[in-house]
Each structure stands twice: as structure tokens, then as C-alpha cells.
Design an enzyme around this catalytic site. Structure first.
Site, PDB file in Angstrom:
ATOM      1  N   LYS A  93      29.015  70.017   9.885  1.00 18.39           N
ATOM      2  CA  LYS A  93      28.524  69.436   8.635  1.00 18.39           C
ATOM      3  C   LYS A  93      28.128  70.495   7.604  1.00 18.39           C
ATOM      4  O   LYS A  93      28.236  70.260   6.401  1.00 18.39           O
ATOM      5  CB  LYS A  93      27.328  68.518   8.921  1.00 18.39           C
ATOM      6  CG  LYS A  93      27.670  67.303   9.797  1.00 18.39           C
ATOM      7  CD  LYS A  93      28.416  66.241   9.024  1.00 18.39           C
ATOM      8  CE  LYS A  93      28.718  65.017   9.886  1.00 18.39           C
ATOM      9  NZ  LYS A  93      29.598  64.047   9.208  1.00 18.39           N
ATOM     10  N   GLU A 147      22.672  60.833   2.714  1.00 22.82           N
ATOM     11  CA  GLU A 147      22.471  59.922   3.843  1.00 22.82           C
ATOM     12  C   GLU A 147      22.670  60.724   5.125  1.00 22.82           C
ATOM     13  O   GLU A 147      23.259  61.795   5.100  1.00 22.82           O
ATOM     14  CB  GLU A 147      23.516  58.802   3.784  1.00 22.82           C
ATOM     15  CG  GLU A 147      24.902  59.158   4.362  1.00 22.82           C
ATOM     16  CD  GLU A 147      25.647  60.247   3.605  1.00 22.82           C
ATOM     17  OE1 GLU A 147      25.283  60.509   2.431  1.00 22.82           O
ATOM     18  OE2 GLU A 147      26.575  60.857   4.172  1.00 22.82           O
ATOM     19  N   SER A 166      32.741  69.108  17.554  1.00 26.48           N
ATOM     20  CA  SER A 166      32.153  69.066  16.213  1.00 26.48           C
ATOM     21  C   SER A 166      30.672  69.426  16.184  1.00 26.48           C
ATOM     22  O   SER A 166      30.164  69.852  15.157  1.00 26.48           O
ATOM     23  CB  SER A 166      32.355  67.686  15.594  1.00 26.48           C
ATOM     24  OG  SER A 166      31.829  66.690  16.442  1.00 26.48           O
TER      25      SER A 166
END
Ligand SMILES: Cc1ncc(COP(=O)(O)O)c(C=O)c1O
Lengths: 604, 257
Positions: A295, A317, A583
């Protein structure tokens, strides 16, 4: 990739082609050309969409005439297509005219001489060498361009059409920045077929997984936003590419990725998995990216963009809290204030990340409504953006939402596959694996891991959705598998919904995959068979997480464990090279893991 | 037949009161009664909301009424069934309001056609952008004599306001402040925005909405536009009082004595 349609002249046709939104439109002022403009209506140029740049093409024309025509029509670029000298270009340059200098290329072309032109031109254009200065409809041997090593972007031109666009798209050159299209799209001289042009523009956009100017990937994407958001979204649409492609941004972002995030992340050869599955299994270690997931690649980029746009506050969010932590981190570094919206359910199940965000100085606001998970957090953030449209930047965490978010986030995440390519080349001698496997919530880690392999014939791309308690259990987040076309969060895509168009509450044990839609790029890739979409259920992901932790000493995020779990369902050939995108790391999921352990005491 | 919105504005272009409610709330079958009461209470336009699970432009009150309406079983199909004889009851202009996905699943063309059969006069679909409408939907709306009502907001530039005006028919929905529905941001400091839009001399009449909840806010909205739209305040009233003509009339009178 810039698309330039050249050799237009009739008003009606100009309007038709402009509606397809190419990036450049070219008008030929060379008397001897079969496509020379006769009576070009000046007013029509004024009403072209802002995004289209106009180009006038000249061949060995008098300098004064060139300037006069440029000024009269207000063209954005002059394409100089004859034997003009560097001095000729310089004098136009000094008149503030932006230049595309064209050259006819053959085996004997001397690229060295372009050094004398490069300071006066915005682009070069390489065309097939021809006595009539272009428009021959013939291609040249593009491999010659491997000799071109000047840092100046160029257009590729000459005989490009639907019959050979596939070949063009396979041609790679670091400075290739545009494709020039002309004769092959014509129904008669100077008249372009709407159908052919439309088709080829679509093909080019999709090769680069770029949406068109309105943000569409095929029929998916777009910007279905209430008018209240129009100025905010438009500001982003109009500026994001220019900013993120600027030299300054590129170098700042690159150094943040290297020195702050710790990129490149390793590509790890897993012996135990390779043995177990009789293939070569590599793990892309996004869990080792700073903050523990992919991210941060996106948030570092977007916070930098927010700063360039002079925004004073960032809102975001989060589902699993990984995007929230990555946003809070990037904001702390950039000294910009930050508010994170998170569903109440997720605040409970990802408590560790909530504490991290607070420590990083972010304000956490509980999003209520719906199932109190990721979808509701996005709703809350969007409403907050409507309430504060001027100085607030909305930092979306996946490739969802209105254009330009899907494209922007894709660009920031594409670093994952860029690195995989280089790392595989070193480790295996070939840069293309047989498979890339990634979990898919909104789709950002998956698109990042797939990006540079899309439309590569060898590599199969597998996206693993969260099956929840089972795809047909009514408690699932398998949005592509179950989804129907619809609109969610400003974007047309596949989503889980009732017949009446109400969005169905998703379920997944993993908060990051608990989303009823999917990025529009994936919807398109799925429809065109460019990716394979499958799913694993909660239990399979949990088991894979335990197995992987014990065997590899890496505790994976529950999201990533979905990708690992799918290995069990695959059949490999002996020498297959498989990359699994890990991830994120699993510390945030410790409570869920503990509980699962308790419930399955006898087994573990 | 002439569109009732157009007809209304020909007759009257100030102090227009338009009231929004969510169909299916408080109970599934209240729709026709609410329309009947509102029209008898003298409301000029009625906006019938069809609910969506994720209403992005709405605040808590309409979120809640939408959620309840969906739980009660409201869908577009049910709504059209309830409205099929509505023109036997009232000639007040009726506008449907809801989100794009619900219309998309029903079918954009089918939506326009059934609206015209029933006698609906306009539609507000906040997340259907003007560009999309022009390309894909306008042809159906024109054929059905259905007005597409677009929003303008304090952030809308003059140029865009003019563009929206050109594409609109019926009226323009002027959002009073930077907010979702139901937020009571003061509208008194909005005069420069109201004046700016007023000075553009747009061809369509404007109704002001968002944050209009009593006589005072209604009156001040009417100063710079042809009237105002009340939504959340009416829904709150429905939530707090039992549904009857008297209660509805009392609420309307409190705004327009
Ligand atoms: C570790 C990790 N992987 C995957 C995801 C899913 O998001 P996306 O599909 O955008 O990669 C998340 C989202 O929170 C995440 O935290």
C-alpha cells in the site's frame, strides 16, 4: 502512450475523430500532400476537447508562413517534416513554437545528428523514409531505432494500422512515447474511418492498461460522481499525469521508494513450496515494504501529488488498516494532516493497525452504515470529501473509484512487476514467468504484480478473490465470480448486487478483501481473457497462512494468504516459474490467527 | 402532453416548494398516501426518492430512510407498481430521485418509458454525469418528455453552470452549500454564490436544496431562486410523527404558512 491521428481536413470528420479523444490531431499544410488541408475551419479547432493537442505539419516551408499559420489557428505543435536544419528549428523554438521534428528512417540513418535538434524540439517523430515526405503507408524496420539513445521522446510513424498494431505494441523502446496513425485508417485521402480509429485507439489504450481520456477501460470505469465532486475529480483528472510524469516528481518519488520504503523488495525463491508443488516458486516480498504491505507504493505517490496540488489535509478509507497505516505514514513524513475512515467491524478486527495509525498522528473516524467494513469506509470518505471540497485530498487505496484513481493507483503499483521482471531475469535468465498469482480485493496489488506481464503470451495472470464462507454461501466477496455490471463508488465494474441494483454486503475473513466490487481495469482484463479469476474460501486462506508461516518463517497477511492458498489448486509443469505476490505481512491478523488456532486446537 | 414542471414554472416562478421523501419509508405502502397528502397540503413539486444501498451524496437521515425502505422491500419495480394510477390522484409535478446503479439495472430506456406511461415529469440521478447522459440516455428522456434535472454546487464554475443549464430542462437543482443532504451548514453566508449564479441569467429556473429545513431557510433560499427543496427535514418529521394528512399539512404550513 500518446496517440496521434494525422492528416485530417474535413470538419465533420474532424469532429468524429476528436470525439474518440486521441491525444494529438494533425493537419497537413504541405501543398504536395494528398491530405493537404484546403479550407480548414478555424472555429472547429477551438471547440475540440481540451485534452486534444493540435499539430500543423509542414515540409520545408517558409519560416514566416509557418509562424503565421501557427498563430492564426493557434496550433499547439508544429510538426516539421522535411529536410529542415537545426537552425530552422531553433528560430521557431525562439518564437515559442513547440516542435515535433520528423525524420525518415532507413538503415543508413545517422541518429547522432539528432543531438543538434534535440534542444529545440519536444518530440521526434520517426517515419518511413520516402521521397514524398511521409504518407507512404509503408513501415520501416523499427529495430533500427535500437541505435537511438538520446533522451528525447519520440512518435513512431509510417504504415501503422489495425493489421500491424499488435506488432507495434510488442516493439519496446524506453523513449517511445507515441504512435502516429494516418493512411491506414482512411477511407479516402484525408478522411479517417471512425470505426477503424475507434478500434485502434482502444487496442492501444488497453495494451498499456490505460483508460481512455474519460477513464474507460472498454465499457468499465468512468467517473459516475455527483456534481458536488466534479471540481475535485476534474482537478485530479486534468493534472495527475502531468505532475506524476514530471521530472521532479519522478525523481522525488523514486528516491522515496528506494530510501524510505526500502525498495526494491526482494524476490525470494521458496525451496519448500517449490519442492511441494514441483515447480519454481518465487515470493515477491511486498511484506518487506515499509509499513508491511504494497500500500505504501501508492500512498507515497499520492501524498506527493497532494502536496503539489497544495492540499492541506488528506483523508482516506481503510479496510485491513494497511492502507490507513501507509497513508498515515506518508502523511507523517510529508507533515500533512490525515484522517482515516474505517468500518467499525474492521476497527475491531484490525486493532493493531488502529493503534499504529494513532501513533503516526492520524485521526481515526469510525464509519458506520452497511456492514461497517471497507465499502462503508469509502462511502464515509467520499461524503467527507463532498463536505470539504477545497483543501482536502482524498487518497484512495485501491484501483477503484472514479477516474483517475484506477489509473493513478495502477501506475504507482506497477513498480511491483517492474521489479519482478528484472529480478527474474537475474535469477532465471528470463524475465517472464509462467504464472503470477495475486489476491484481489479492489485489485491494486494484483494490477501491480500483473502490469508488465499483461498481454504477454507466456505469462498467465491469476487473481484470487475472497470466497468467504463459499462462493454460493451468501457470505462471500467473490465480486467478479458473482458480480454483475453496475456502478459502485463512481466506477462502472463488476459488483455483487441484487436484481434491483442494491449492493450486497460482502463477507471475507480478511478485511482487505471484504469489498463487493473490483477495479474496472480487472473487469476489462477479465472480459478480454487477459487474467484468470478464481477464489479460495476463508478456511483455505487461514490454513495456507499457518502452513506458510511454519515452513518459511514468514507470517503472511490474511489477504496474501489467499494467493498462497491457490497454489494448492494448481497443477504445474516441472520447470514452471511461478511468482506469488505476498502483498503484506500478518502481524495485523494475529488475533484472527489466535482464534483460529483455538478453534482448531486438535489439528494444530 | 406538456411536461408538468414546465407548465408549473410558466404559471409561477417564485416561492416554489418542492418536497422529497424516500419511497418505502416509513412503511412500504405509504408512497401514494404521502404523495396525496403533500399535494393536498399545497406542495408545488414532489420528489419521490427510490432507495439505494450506498447513497453517496446523502447524509445520515436519508441514508437511514433508504436503508429502512430497502428492508421494507422497496425496489423500482415495486415503486412503479405503486405509482401506476397516481395521475388519478394528483396533477402535481412528480420527480423521481435516486442513484444511477438502480436505474442501470432496471434499464435506462425502460426507466424513461415507464416514467412517461405513469406521468412522471422528471428525474434526478446525482451520479449520472452530464456527459454520460448526453451520450447514452438523453434520447430516451426526450422521447418520454422527461426532464433530467442536474445539480450545481458552490464549486461549479460559471462555464460549467452554463453548460449544465444548456443541457437541462425543467429546473436546476442548486445545492446550497458544500455538503451532503441534511447538513445544516448555514446558508446565510452563501449569498455570493447565489448572486454569482443569479447573475449568469440562466435559462432554467433554479430551486435551492440541501440544508433547507424551516421557514427561515426556505425564505432566504427563495430570495435568490425560484424556490427550495426540503428533504431530510420532512423525513425526520415522518420519523417522529405518525403519517396523517394533518401532520403533513402542519409541517408544510410551518414552512409556508
Ligand atoms: C496486505 C493486503 N493485501 C491486499 C489487499 C487488498 O487490496 P488490493 O486488492 O487493492 O491489493 C489489502 C487491503 O487492505 C492488504 O492490506
Amino acid at each position: 502512450m500518446n496517440i496521434k491521428i494525422c492528416g485530417l481536413r474535413e470538419s465533420k470528420n474532424i469532429k468524429q475523430i476528436a470525439a474518440l479523444k486521441p491525444d494529438f490531431l494533425g493537419f497537413i499544410f504541405y501543398e504536395k500532400s494528398k491530405r493537404v488541408v484546403k479550407k480548414l475551419d478555424k472555429s472547429i479547432l477551438k471547440y475540440l476537447p481540451d485534452s486534444i493537442k493540435t499539430v500543423a505539419v509542414f515540409v520545408n516551408q517558409d519560416l514566416e508562413e509557418v509562424t503565421e499559420i501557427m498563430n492564426y489557428y493557434g496550433f499547439d505543435y508544429a510538426q516539421i517534416h522535411g529536410n529542415e536544419s537545426p537552425e530552422y528549428c531553433k528560430s521557431l523554438f525562439l518564437e515559442n513554437i513547440k516542435i515535433i521534428k520528423a525524420f525518415g528512417i532507413d538503415e543508413s540513418f545517422d541518429f547522432y545528428k539528432l543531438n543538434e535538434y534535440k534542444d529545440f524540439c519536444e518530440f521526434f517523430l520517426f517515419d518511413t523514409k520516402d521521397i514524398n515526405y511521409g504518407g507512404s503507408g509503408k513501415t520501416f524496420n523499427w529495430e533500427i531505432l535500437n541505435k537511438y539513445n538520446i533522451q528525447k521522446p519520440f512518435f513512431l510513424s509510417g504504415g501503422i494500422g489495425l493489421d500491424n498494431i499488435d506488432k507495434v505494441l510488442k516493439f519496446k523502446h524506453p523513449m517511445l512515447s507515441g504512435i502516429d496513425l494516418n493512411s491506414k485508417l482512411e477511407t479516402s485521402y484525408g478522411y479517417k474511418s471512425k470505426e477503424k480509429t475507434n478500434k485502434i485507439i482502444k487496442i492501444i489504450h488497453m495494451k498499456y492498461i490505460e483508460p481512455d481520456n474519460n477513464g474507460y477501460y472498454g465499457e468499465y470505469g468512468g467517473a459516475f460522481i455527483p456534481e458536488m465532486l466534479y471540481p475535485n475529480v476534474k482537478e485530479l483528472q486534468d493534472n495527475y499525469l502531468e505532475i506524476i510524469n514530471s521530472e521532479n516528481f519522478v525523481s522525488e518519488y523514486a528516491s522515496l521508494l528506494n530510501d524510505y520504503a526500502g525498495r526494491p523488495t526482494p524476490l525470494f525463491y521458496s525451496e519448500s513450496l517449490s519442492k511441494k508443488y514441483s515447480a519454481n516458486i518465487f515470493i515477491k516480498r511486498e511484506d518487506l515494504n515499509h509499513t508491511g504491505s504494497h500500500k505504501l507504493n501508492n500512498t507515497l505517490g499520492q501524498v506527493l501529488l497532494a502536496k503539489k496540488l497544495n492540499k492541506k489535509r488528506v483523508i482516506a478509507e481503510t479496510g485491513a488498516g494497511q492502507h490507513g497505516v501507509a497513508t498515515a505514514t506518508a502523511c507523517a513524513l510529508a507533515e500533512i494532516s490525515c484522517t482515516i475512515y474505517m468500518g467499525e467491524k474492521d476497527i475491531k478486527r484490525q486493532a493493531n493497525n488502529v493503534d499504529r495509525m494513532k501513533l503516526l498522528g492520524a485521526e481515526i473516524v469510525a464509519a458506520d452504515g452497511g456492514s461497517k467494513s471497507l465499502k462503508d469506509a469509502i462511502n464515509h470518505a467520499i461524503r467527507e470529501w463532498i463536505n470539504n471540497p477545497v483543501d482536502t485530498y482524498y487518497l484512495l487505496g485501491s484501483i477503484v473509484g472514479p477516474h483517475p484513481y484506477p489509473d493513478m493507483v495502477t501506475r504507482f503499483q506497477s513498480v511491483i512487476s517492474r521489479e519482478i521482471k528484472q529480478q527474474l531475469k537475474t535469477k532465471t535468465g528470463s524475465e517472464d514467468p509462467d504464472y503470477v498469482i495475486a489476491c484481489i480485493g479492489g485489485g491494486s496489488n494484483a494490477i501491480g504484480a500483473f502490469y508488465h506481464f499483461i498481454n504477454n503470451e507466456k505469462t498467465k495472470l491469476i487473481a484470487v478473490e475472497a470466497g468467504g464462507k463459499g462462493v454460493n454461501s451468501g457470505k462471500t466477496a467473490a465480486s467478479i465470480t458473482l458480480g454483475k455490471k453496475g456502478i459502485i463508488h463512481g466506477s462502472k465494474t463488476y459488483l455483487m448486487q441484487t436484481e434491483d441494483g442494491q449492493i450486497v454486503e460482502p463477507h471475507s475473513v480478511s478485511a482487505g478483501l471484504d469489498y463487493p466490487g473490483i477495479g474496472p481495469a480487472h473487469a476489462y482484463l477479465y472480459d478480454t481473457n487477459s487474467i484468470e479469476v478464481t477464489s479460495v474460501v476463508d478456511k483455505e486462506a487461514l490454513d495456507a497462512a499457518f502452513d506458510f508461516s511454519k515452513k518459511e518463517g514468514i507470517i503472511p497477511a490474511l489477504e496474501s494468504a489467499h494467493a498462497l492458498a491457490y497454489l494448492n489448486k494448481m497443477k504445474f509443469k516441472k520447470n514452471d516459474v511461478v511468482v506469488v505476490n505476498l502483498s503484506g505481512r500478518g502481524e495485523k491478523d494475529m488475533e484472527i490467527y489466535q482464534e483460529y488456532l483455538k478453534d482448531n486446537n486438535c489439528k494444530n | 402532453m406538456e411536461n408538468r414542471i414546465t407548465k408549473l414554472f410558466k404559471r409561477k416562478n417564485k416561492d416554489i416548494l418542492s418536497v422529497y421523501f424516500t419511497a418505502g419509508y416509513p412503511s412500504l405502502n405509504d408512497t401514494v398516501d404521502i404523495i396525496d397528502y403533500l399535494s393536498k397540503a399545497g406542495v408545488d413539486i414532489i420528489e419521490v426518492g427510490f432507495p439505494f444501498s450506498d447513497p453517496l451524496a446523502d447524509g445520515p437521515v436519508i441514508q437511514e430512510s433508504s436503508k429502512k425502505a430497502i428492508e421494507n422491500g422497496m425496489t423500482l419495480k415495486v415503486l412503479f407498481e405503486q405509482l401506476k394510477d397516481i395521475r388519478k390522484i394528483t396533477e402535481v409535478p412528480l420527480v423521481l430521485m435516486g442513484y444511477h446503479n438502480v436505474v442501470l439495472q432496471y434499464g435506462e430506456q425502460e426507466f424513461a418509458e415507464i416514467c412517461s406511461q405513469i406521468g412522471i415529469d422528471g428525474a434526478i440521478i446525482p451520479d449520472m454525469p452530464i456527459e454520460y447522459y448526453n451520450d447514452r440516455v438523453k434520447k430516451y428522456f426526450l422521447k418520454s418528455n422527461l426532464s433530467k434535472i442536474f445539480l450545481i454546487t458552490p464549486q461549479t464554475s460559471d462555464k460549467r453552470a452554463e453548460l449544465i443549464d444548456k443541457q437541462s430542462n425543467g429546473f436546476l437543482y442548486m445545492v446550497s452549500s458544500d455538503s451532503v443532504t441534511g447538513a445544516n451548514k448555514s446558508i446565510s453566508d452563501r449569498t455570493s454564490y447565489f448572486k454569482r449564479i443569479n447573475d449568469l441569467n440562466l435559462q432554467n429556473p433554479r430551486l435551492t436544496g440541501f440544508g433547507i429545513y424551516n421557514k427561515e431557510t426556505f425564505d432566504s433560499a427563495c430570495k435568490y431562486s425560484s424556490g427550495a427543496i426540503i428533504g431530510s427535514a420532512f423525513i425526520k418529521n415522518l420519523a417522529e410523527n405518525s403519517l396523517s394528512f394533518e401532520n403533513v399539512q402542519k409541517f408544510i404550513k410551518s414552512i409556508k404558512p
